[in-house]
Enzyme design. Structure first.
Site, PDB file in Angstrom:
ATOM      1  N   ASP A   8       0.855  -1.187   0.000  1.00 23.41           N
ATOM      2  CA  ASP A   8       0.000   0.000   0.000  1.00 23.41           C
ATOM      3  C   ASP A   8       0.896   1.244   0.000  1.00 23.41           C
ATOM      4  OD1 ASP A   8       0.880   0.290   2.612  1.00 23.41           O
ATOM      5  OD2 ASP A   8      -1.122   0.252   3.526  1.00 23.41           O
ATOM      6  N   HIS A   9       0.301   2.410   0.231  1.00 25.01           N
ATOM      7  CA  HIS A   9       1.044   3.669   0.157  1.00 25.01           C
ATOM      8  C   HIS A   9       2.078   3.813   1.275  1.00 25.01           C
ATOM      9  CE1 HIS A   9      -2.546   4.060   2.571  1.00 25.01           C
ATOM     10  NE2 HIS A   9      -2.027   5.097   3.194  1.00 25.01           N
ATOM     11  N   CYS A  65       2.766  -3.446   4.062  1.00 24.35           N
ATOM     12  CA  CYS A  65       1.975  -2.266   4.420  1.00 24.35           C
ATOM     13  C   CYS A  65       2.667  -1.632   5.625  1.00 24.35           C
ATOM     14  CB  CYS A  65       0.502  -2.608   4.663  1.00 24.35           C
ATOM     15  SG  CYS A  65       0.120  -3.614   6.103  1.00 24.35           S
ATOM     16  N   THR A  67       2.207  -2.051   8.915  1.00 27.69           N
ATOM     17  CA  THR A  67       2.540  -3.049   9.938  1.00 27.69           C
ATOM     18  C   THR A  67       2.685  -4.458   9.370  1.00 27.69           C
ATOM     19  OG1 THR A  67       0.192  -3.442  10.292  1.00 27.69           O
ATOM     20  CG2 THR A  67       1.255  -1.790  11.722  1.00 27.69           C
ATOM     21  N   GLY A  68       2.171  -4.670   8.185  1.00 27.28           N
ATOM     22  CA  GLY A  68       2.077  -6.022   7.623  1.00 27.28           C
ATOM     23  C   GLY A  68       0.833  -6.751   8.093  1.00 27.28           C
ATOM     24  N   VAL A  69       0.123  -6.159   9.026  1.00 28.44           N
ATOM     25  CA  VAL A  69      -1.025  -6.842   9.630  1.00 28.44           C
ATOM     26  C   VAL A  69      -2.233  -6.851   8.699  1.00 28.44           C
ATOM     27  CG1 VAL A  69      -2.678  -6.815  11.534  1.00 28.44           C
ATOM     28  CG2 VAL A  69      -0.257  -6.408  11.982  1.00 28.44           C
ATOM     29  N   GLY A  70      -2.661  -5.669   8.307  1.00 26.18           N
ATOM     30  CA  GLY A  70      -3.872  -5.593   7.478  1.00 26.18           C
ATOM     31  C   GLY A  70      -3.724  -6.350   6.176  1.00 26.18           C
ATOM     32  N   HIS A  98       6.974 -25.430   8.422  1.00 25.36           N
ATOM     33  CA  HIS A  98       5.869 -26.092   9.137  1.00 25.36           C
ATOM     34  C   HIS A  98       4.492 -25.747   8.577  1.00 25.36           C
ATOM     35  CE1 HIS A  98       8.276 -26.847  13.119  1.00 25.36           C
ATOM     36  NE2 HIS A  98       8.930 -27.237  12.040  1.00 25.36           N
ATOM     37  N   ASN A  99       4.318 -24.511   8.141  1.00 25.40           N
ATOM     38  CA  ASN A  99       2.971 -24.045   7.756  1.00 25.40           C
ATOM     39  C   ASN A  99       2.799 -23.880   6.256  1.00 25.40           C
ATOM     40  OD1 ASN A  99       3.965 -21.964  10.302  1.00 25.40           O
ATOM     41  ND2 ASN A  99       2.422 -23.533  10.708  1.00 25.40           N
ATOM     42  N   ARG A 132       4.621 -34.642   9.497  1.00 23.11           N
ATOM     43  CA  ARG A 132       3.548 -34.368  10.468  1.00 23.11           C
ATOM     44  C   ARG A 132       2.868 -33.030  10.205  1.00 23.11           C
ATOM     45  NH1 ARG A 132       8.234 -32.650  12.944  1.00 23.11           N
ATOM     46  NH2 ARG A 132       8.097 -30.852  14.343  1.00 23.11           N
ATOM     47  N   HIS A 133       3.543 -32.158   9.460  1.00 18.98           N
ATOM     48  CA  HIS A 133       2.959 -30.840   9.181  1.00 18.98           C
ATOM     49  C   HIS A 133       1.942 -30.890   8.046  1.00 18.98           C
ATOM     50  CE1 HIS A 133       5.907 -29.363  11.935  1.00 18.98           C
ATOM     51  NE2 HIS A 133       6.895 -29.856  11.193  1.00 18.98           N
ATOM     52  N   ARG A 136      -1.680 -31.034   9.183  1.00 23.13           N
ATOM     53  CA  ARG A 136      -2.142 -29.780   9.793  1.00 23.13           C
ATOM     54  C   ARG A 136      -2.472 -28.744   8.725  1.00 23.13           C
ATOM     55  NH1 ARG A 136       2.812 -30.553  14.056  1.00 23.13           N
ATOM     56  NH2 ARG A 136       1.818 -32.268  15.173  1.00 23.13           N
TER      57      ARG A 136
HETATM   58  C1  RB5 Z   1      -2.397   2.503   6.393  1.00 25.77           C
HETATM   59  O1  RB5 Z   1      -2.646   3.682   7.076  1.00 25.77           O
HETATM   60  C2  RB5 Z   1      -2.162   1.358   7.375  1.00 25.77           C
HETATM   61  O2  RB5 Z   1      -3.350   1.093   8.049  1.00 25.77           O
HETATM   62  C3  RB5 Z   1      -1.656   0.144   6.650  1.00 25.77           C
HETATM   63  O3  RB5 Z   1      -0.465   0.428   5.993  1.00 25.77           O
HETATM   64  C4  RB5 Z   1      -1.378  -1.069   7.507  1.00 25.77           C
HETATM   65  O4  RB5 Z   1      -0.509  -0.769   8.536  1.00 25.77           O
HETATM   66  C5  RB5 Z   1      -2.564  -1.826   7.935  1.00 25.77           C
HETATM   67  O5  RB5 Z   1      -2.495  -2.844   8.613  1.00 25.77           O
END
Ligand code: RB5
Length: 146
Positions: A8-9, A65, A67-70, A98-99, A132-133, A136
């Site tokens: 993303d940006h 992104c 955090t890499g989370v979204g 493993h995954n 074994r993986h 799963r």
């Molecule tokens: C964008 O503002 C931010 O939410 C995105 O880059 C990311 O961190 C989401 O998980």
């Protein structure tokens, strides 16, 4: 390998460094955007990279992104994707072994370029161990069909 990459940006700060690094390792990279710092929605790029991986047009994918989370959550909504968000190489390596992860995500606001490269290399060099993986991973695939 042929690798898909997307961001993303916020992730755009780090993406060119990773593309260059992947190419220096001999990989071919297909860049699914975004290509500028204009605000975008990370699920769109997660979807594009994920579809390239599940279709087989690319072997593996990398998503960035803030955090890499979204972007990893979004990728995991695509059937057949096992995306991991990592801030250190140990989990990246084990996520392959493993995954059987097929997408690596990280956050450009969380880790620096050198650590991102180290994580990426460990992930790419690791191979799924099966055994074994296998069961799963199959159980997780079955969950997608319920
Ligand atoms: C964008 O503002 C931010 O939410 C995105 O880059 C990311 O961190 C989401 O998980």
């Amino acid at each position: 390998m042929k690798l898909a990459i997307g961001c993303d940006h916020i992730g755009i700060e780090l993406k060119p460094t990773i593309v260059e690094f992947l190419e220096s390792l001999g990989h071919t990279v297909q860049d699914f955007g975004t290509m500028s710092a204009t605000r975008v929605d990370y699920p769109d790029y997660a979807q594009a990279v994920s579809e390239a991986v599940v279709s087989g047009s690319c072997d593996l994918g990398i998503l960035i992104c803030g955090t890499g989370v979204g972007i990893s959550i979004a990728a995991n909504k695509v059937k057949g994707i096992r995306a991991v968000v990592c801030s250190e190489p140990y989990s990246a390596k084990l996520s392959r072994e493993h995954n059987n992860t097929n997408i690596l995500a990280f956050g450009s606001r969380v880790i620096g370029a050198e650590l991102a490269k180290m994580i990426t290399e460990e992930w790419l060099n690791a191979e799924f161990e099966g055994g074994r993986h296998q069961k799963r991973v199959e159980l997780m695939s079955q969950m997608e069909n319920q």
